[in-house]
Design a protein around this motif. Sequence first.
Motif, PDB file in Angstrom:
ATOM      1  N   GLN A   1      -7.738  22.870  28.971  1.00 36.06           N
ATOM      2  CA  GLN A   1      -8.169  22.961  30.424  1.00 36.06           C
ATOM      3  C   GLN A   1      -9.804  22.693  30.484  1.00 36.06           C
ATOM      4  O   GLN A   1     -10.386  22.441  31.235  1.00 36.06           O
TER       5      GLN A   1
ATOM      6  N   HIS B   1      -2.462  22.701  39.702  1.00 37.94           N
ATOM      7  CA  HIS B   1      -2.182  23.142  40.932  1.00 37.94           C
ATOM      8  C   HIS B   1      -2.809  22.120  42.076  1.00 37.94           C
ATOM      9  O   HIS B   1      -2.929  22.553  43.112  1.00 37.94           O
TER      10      HIS B   1
ATOM     11  N   ARG C   1      -6.023  40.918  19.034  1.00 37.79           N
ATOM     12  CA  ARG C   1      -6.170  41.962  20.054  1.00 37.79           C
ATOM     13  C   ARG C   1      -6.637  43.268  19.572  1.00 37.79           C
ATOM     14  O   ARG C   1      -6.126  43.505  18.496  1.00 37.79           O
TER      15      ARG C   1
ATOM     16  N   TYR D   1       1.013  37.450  24.220  1.00 40.14           N
ATOM     17  CA  TYR D   1      -0.247  37.399  23.559  1.00 40.14           C
ATOM     18  C   TYR D   1      -0.502  38.981  23.025  1.00 40.14           C
ATOM     19  O   TYR D   1      -1.369  39.059  22.035  1.00 40.14           O
TER      20      TYR D   1
ATOM     21  N   GLU E   1      -4.768  20.682  33.804  1.00 37.18           N
ATOM     22  CA  GLU E   1      -5.817  20.501  34.992  1.00 37.18           C
ATOM     23  C   GLU E   1      -6.652  19.402  34.605  1.00 37.18           C
ATOM     24  O   GLU E   1      -7.818  19.686  34.820  1.00 37.18           O
TER      25      GLU E   1
ATOM     26  N   ALA F   1       3.734  36.115  28.490  1.00 36.08           N
ATOM     27  CA  ALA F   1       2.786  35.053  29.062  1.00 36.08           C
ATOM     28  C   ALA F   1       3.719  33.814  29.526  1.00 36.08           C
ATOM     29  O   ALA F   1       3.531  33.089  30.726  1.00 36.08           O
TER      30      ALA F   1
ATOM     31  N   PRO G   1       1.185  29.378  40.026  1.00 35.53           N
ATOM     32  CA  PRO G   1      -0.133  30.027  40.311  1.00 35.53           C
ATOM     33  C   PRO G   1      -1.153  30.403  39.141  1.00 35.53           C
ATOM     34  O   PRO G   1      -0.383  30.297  38.112  1.00 35.53           O
ATOM     35  N   ASN G   2      -2.195  30.600  39.386  1.00 29.48           N
ATOM     36  CA  ASN G   2      -3.220  31.460  38.193  1.00 29.48           C
ATOM     37  C   ASN G   2      -2.198  32.197  37.470  1.00 29.48           C
ATOM     38  O   ASN G   2      -1.882  33.143  37.967  1.00 29.48           O
ATOM     39  N   GLY G   3      -2.557  32.170  36.313  1.00 36.88           N
ATOM     40  CA  GLY G   3      -1.980  33.043  35.317  1.00 36.88           C
ATOM     41  C   GLY G   3      -0.438  33.074  35.053  1.00 36.88           C
ATOM     42  O   GLY G   3      -0.037  34.100  34.396  1.00 36.88           O
ATOM     43  N   CYS G   4       0.132  32.306  35.563  1.00 44.02           N
ATOM     44  CA  CYS G   4       1.605  32.031  35.410  1.00 44.02           C
ATOM     45  C   CYS G   4       1.959  31.610  34.100  1.00 44.02           C
ATOM     46  O   CYS G   4       3.054  31.649  33.504  1.00 44.02           O
ATOM     47  N   GLY G   5       1.014  31.119  33.019  1.00 43.48           N
ATOM     48  CA  GLY G   5       1.465  30.513  31.922  1.00 43.48           C
ATOM     49  C   GLY G   5       1.369  29.148  31.392  1.00 43.48           C
ATOM     50  O   GLY G   5       1.738  28.724  30.446  1.00 43.48           O
ATOM     51  N   LYS G   6       0.502  28.479  32.453  1.00 38.39           N
ATOM     52  CA  LYS G   6       0.602  26.993  32.237  1.00 38.39           C
ATOM     53  C   LYS G   6      -0.147  26.640  30.887  1.00 38.39           C
ATOM     54  O   LYS G   6       0.416  26.001  29.992  1.00 38.39           O
ATOM     55  N   THR G   7      -1.458  27.281  30.733  1.00 42.68           N
ATOM     56  CA  THR G   7      -2.257  26.805  29.619  1.00 42.68           C
ATOM     57  C   THR G   7      -1.458  27.390  28.437  1.00 42.68           C
ATOM     58  O   THR G   7      -1.415  26.599  27.519  1.00 42.68           O
ATOM     59  N   THR G   8      -0.907  28.444  28.499  1.00 38.34           N
ATOM     60  CA  THR G   8      -0.237  28.947  27.448  1.00 38.34           C
ATOM     61  C   THR G   8       0.851  28.169  26.840  1.00 38.34           C
ATOM     62  O   THR G   8       1.006  27.753  25.640  1.00 38.34           O
TER      63      THR G   8
END
Lengths: 240, 226
Positions: free
Chosen positions: B94, B205, B18, B12, B172, B28, B47-54
């Motif tokens: 999501q 998850h 940014r 990102y 999700e 990400a 886990p949270n923040g591991c880049g799934k949504t990305t």
Amino acid sequence: MTGGASNHVKSGGLRSIDPRPKLMLMVSASTACMLTGNIPHIAGILCVLILTLVVGGADMLVVLGRIRALLLLIAALFVIQTIFAGMDGLLLAAVLSLRLLVVVLAAAILLEGEIRDYLLALVQMKLPYELAFAVIVGLHFLPILRDEAVNIYCYMQLRGKDFKKLGIAKKLRAYSGLCLPILAGALRRAYETSIAMDLRGFRAMPGRTSMRRLSMRGTDVILTIFYPVIFIALGFIFVR
Amino acid sequence: MALEVKNLTFSYARNPSRKRRDFSPVFAVNDFSAVFERGKITAVMGPNGCGKTTLSKLLVGILKPLRGGVFLDGENLSGRRLAEIGKQIGLVAQQPDRQLFCTSVSDEMEFGLKCLELDSAEIEARKARYLEYFDLERYAETFPFELSTGEKQRLVIAAVIAMKPAYLILDEPTSALDRGRKAALGALLRGLASDEHTGVVLFSHDESFTARYADGVIKMEEGQTG
Ligand SMILES: Nc1ncnc2c1ncn2[C@@H]1O[C@H](COP(=O)(O)OP(=O)(O)OP(=O)(O)O)[C@@H](O)[C@H]1O
Ligand SMILES: [Mg+2]
């Protein structure tokens, strides 16, 4: 650096100047260019703003990146006006575009500083905290709108809406279909934020104090006086 | 026939929106490769923040990869328009309420179907079928913003599935669903995979859900290779 506890990433130049001269610059530059319709005068104001950015050590590439979209918009407005109003309109279009440029550049100078500091400055100028806060939140609202717009635009396309393939009339209809969800989404987010803030006790302490106080140094005082004076002086030089 | 990602890398930090430039690049998604086959449900977990949504946004082209690429049945997606991609790869993102943009539930269902240029009988049939399946018929004339979170989630899923894309990406999808609705979604996804040969990519998850319905699981670590 202004104030002991400030944690500016980059210090020096524009960033280390008190927010009040910058607010004064914004107010006096936009007032001056609205009052005058004289192209050299407005151009002179523009030069002062650009000089301020350059001398203040702003990273011009970053500044350009930030205001790129607005510059394009101003250029587009200029072109459209000249097309519809012919040569008579050229002058008017130029004045309008230059005025918009002044406002955009003044805003770019404001952005060379911490948003929090402006809040503090407004409060120290005896503006009620809620009001000062509303001003700052207003500034934050624009990126939210942009965010929301990009977001909806993406998801509409993913559901198969091909904006590029539409004719002009359909394109306009499709784009206007973007407005409602964008506004609704942005308003909802703003509303939810305000509820969350109230619930977490915002306004619970009327006489809110701040750990940091901004103090004006010599340069800051001089700059606060300098900008309105120079803009008026430019007027006397060019407007005869 | 598969949706394939090769050495996908994204950060990102390069995003021009940014503000601070003093941001050392954090990936990400880092050098991620995987194959999502048609007719299978593949779960991607982490886990949270591991880049799934990305990753889900990279798969449909909302985000452009820094390195590597996404290949749809062997063809690189880069340079193709979102509207074309969306007709083949459906994305249920999501946050349900950020993907709804029409003034009624019924319009929301029709939007994609009209873009597919289906005839009105087919549009009505699909709309009725999926509104019923997701238990939303009585809300047909409701403003989508007024639905509950779970109802919004079901509406987005219904609207995307009704388009019958070859691949279906769900980020999700069960986060706001009650137990009964989760089972209904699971059964529908299984049916799509076997009957319509849809390739389903399930970011989640929710371990019990993926264990029950997915054919395979890919684990994602923070900014790591898959
Ligand atoms: N718009 C953004 N700008 C900058 N960084 C982002 C942005 N969105 C996500 N990130 C960062 O990228 C990383 C991956 O985020 P992502 O949303 O893909 O995670 P996720 O696996 O979907 O997490 P979750 O399980 O919470 O949904 C996170 O470290 C996050 O902080
Ligand atoms: Mg996510």
